[in-house]
Design a protein around this motif. Structure first.
Motif, mmCIF file in Angstrom:
data_model
loop_
_atom_site.group_PDB
_atom_site.id
_atom_site.type_symbol
_atom_site.label_atom_id
_atom_site.label_comp_id
_atom_site.label_asym_id
_atom_site.label_seq_id
_atom_site.Cartn_x
_atom_site.Cartn_y
_atom_site.Cartn_z
ATOM 1 N N MET A 119 0.909 -1.198 -0.220
ATOM 2 C CA MET A 119 0.075 -0.063 -0.059
ATOM 3 C C MET A 119 0.825 1.370 -0.086
ATOM 4 O O MET A 119 1.778 1.326 0.852
ATOM 5 C CB MET A 119 -0.761 0.002 1.246
ATOM 6 N N SER A 120 0.568 2.418 -1.065
ATOM 7 C CA SER A 120 1.388 3.451 -0.942
ATOM 8 C C SER A 120 0.751 4.466 -0.077
ATOM 9 O O SER A 120 -0.192 4.580 0.465
ATOM 10 C CB SER A 120 1.466 3.774 -2.258
ATOM 11 N N THR A 121 1.843 5.567 0.474
ATOM 12 C CA THR A 121 1.626 6.641 1.117
ATOM 13 C C THR A 121 0.869 7.580 0.257
ATOM 14 O O THR A 121 1.268 7.768 -0.698
ATOM 15 C CB THR A 121 2.717 7.113 1.975
ATOM 16 N N PRO A 122 -0.446 8.088 0.674
ATOM 17 C CA PRO A 122 -1.102 9.032 -0.065
ATOM 18 C C PRO A 122 0.090 10.302 -0.244
ATOM 19 O O PRO A 122 0.586 10.686 0.921
ATOM 20 C CB PRO A 122 -2.344 9.396 0.636
ATOM 21 N N LEU A 123 -0.556 10.962 -1.279
ATOM 22 C CA LEU A 123 0.247 12.169 -1.674
ATOM 23 C C LEU A 123 -0.460 13.434 -0.915
ATOM 24 O O LEU A 123 -1.736 13.588 -1.245
ATOM 25 C CB LEU A 123 0.355 12.433 -3.014
ATOM 26 N N ASP A 124 0.288 14.394 -0.062
ATOM 27 C CA ASP A 124 -0.552 15.338 0.502
ATOM 28 C C ASP A 124 0.166 16.632 -0.147
ATOM 29 O O ASP A 124 1.405 16.723 -0.016
ATOM 30 C CB ASP A 124 -0.378 15.514 1.892
ATOM 31 N N VAL A 148 4.089 15.741 0.619
ATOM 32 C CA VAL A 148 4.311 14.624 1.505
ATOM 33 C C VAL A 148 3.808 13.387 0.903
ATOM 34 O O VAL A 148 2.777 13.257 0.630
ATOM 35 C CB VAL A 148 3.714 14.944 2.837
ATOM 36 N N GLY A 149 4.473 12.396 1.085
ATOM 37 C CA GLY A 149 4.063 10.953 0.820
ATOM 38 C C GLY A 149 4.868 10.288 -0.600
ATOM 39 O O GLY A 149 5.934 10.438 -0.464
ATOM 40 N N GLU A 150 4.069 9.662 -1.393
ATOM 41 C CA GLU A 150 4.698 8.948 -2.452
ATOM 42 C C GLU A 150 4.164 9.794 -3.683
ATOM 43 O O GLU A 150 2.955 10.217 -3.721
ATOM 44 C CB GLU A 150 4.316 7.607 -2.448
ATOM 45 N N ASN A 207 -0.745 9.239 -8.807
ATOM 46 C CA ASN A 207 -1.246 10.732 -8.438
ATOM 47 C C ASN A 207 -0.215 11.658 -8.960
ATOM 48 O O ASN A 207 -0.199 12.701 -8.774
ATOM 49 C CB ASN A 207 -1.063 10.762 -6.805
ATOM 50 N N GLU A 224 8.410 10.029 0.372
ATOM 51 C CA GLU A 224 9.307 8.947 0.536
ATOM 52 C C GLU A 224 9.411 8.022 -0.571
ATOM 53 O O GLU A 224 10.486 7.437 -0.438
ATOM 54 C CB GLU A 224 8.203 8.010 1.392
ATOM 55 N N TYR A 225 9.075 8.411 -1.648
ATOM 56 C CA TYR A 225 9.200 7.673 -2.899
ATOM 57 C C TYR A 225 8.908 8.470 -4.216
ATOM 58 O O TYR A 225 7.709 9.241 -4.312
ATOM 59 C CB TYR A 225 8.422 6.615 -2.949
#
Length: 93
Positions: A1-6, A17-19, A24, A52-53
Motif C-alpha cells: 500500500m502506498s502512502t497518499p500524497l499530500d 508529503v507521501g509518495e 497521483n 518517501e518515494y
C-alpha cells in the motif's frame, strides 16, 4: 500500500508529503502548474523532504518545469534526483 500524497501550496512554494507515482502524478503536475506564476518570472520552491518515494512519472512532472523550480529534498529522494540529472539542472538544496 502506498502512502497518499499530500500537497500544500504557499507563496512561491509547493510542499509534497507521501509518495509520488503514476497513480497521483497528474495531481502533482496540476499542483505544480497552479503554483507557478503565470508570467514565468518567479522561481517555485518544491519541497520534497517529506516524499518517501518518487517514480519516473513524478520526475517527468519536475522536468517539465526545470527552469522555474528549486528543489529541496531529504535523504530518500535526493539520490533519485541526482541519478535522474535533476540535481544538476535545477537549483537543488
Amino acid at each position: 500500500m502506498s502512502t497518499p500524497l499530500d500537497l500544500t501550496a504557499g507563496p512561491a512554494s509547493l510542499t509534497a508529503v507521501g509518495e509520488i507515482d503514476m497513480s497521483n502524478a497528474g495531481t502533482f503536475r496540476a499542483a505544480l502548474d497552479a503554483a507557478l506564476t503565470p508570467d514565468g518570472t518567479a522561481i517555485l520552491t518544491v519541497d520534497l523532504t517529506g516524499v518517501e518515494y518518487i517514480d519516473s512519472s513524478g520526475l517527468s512532472c519536475l522536468f517539465e518545469h526545470v527552469e522555474r523550480i528549486r528543489l529541496v529534498a531529504g535523504p530518500l529522494v535526493a539520490p533519485v534526483l541526482t541519478v535522474s540529472g535533476l540535481a544538476d539542472i535545477t537549483r537543488f538544496v
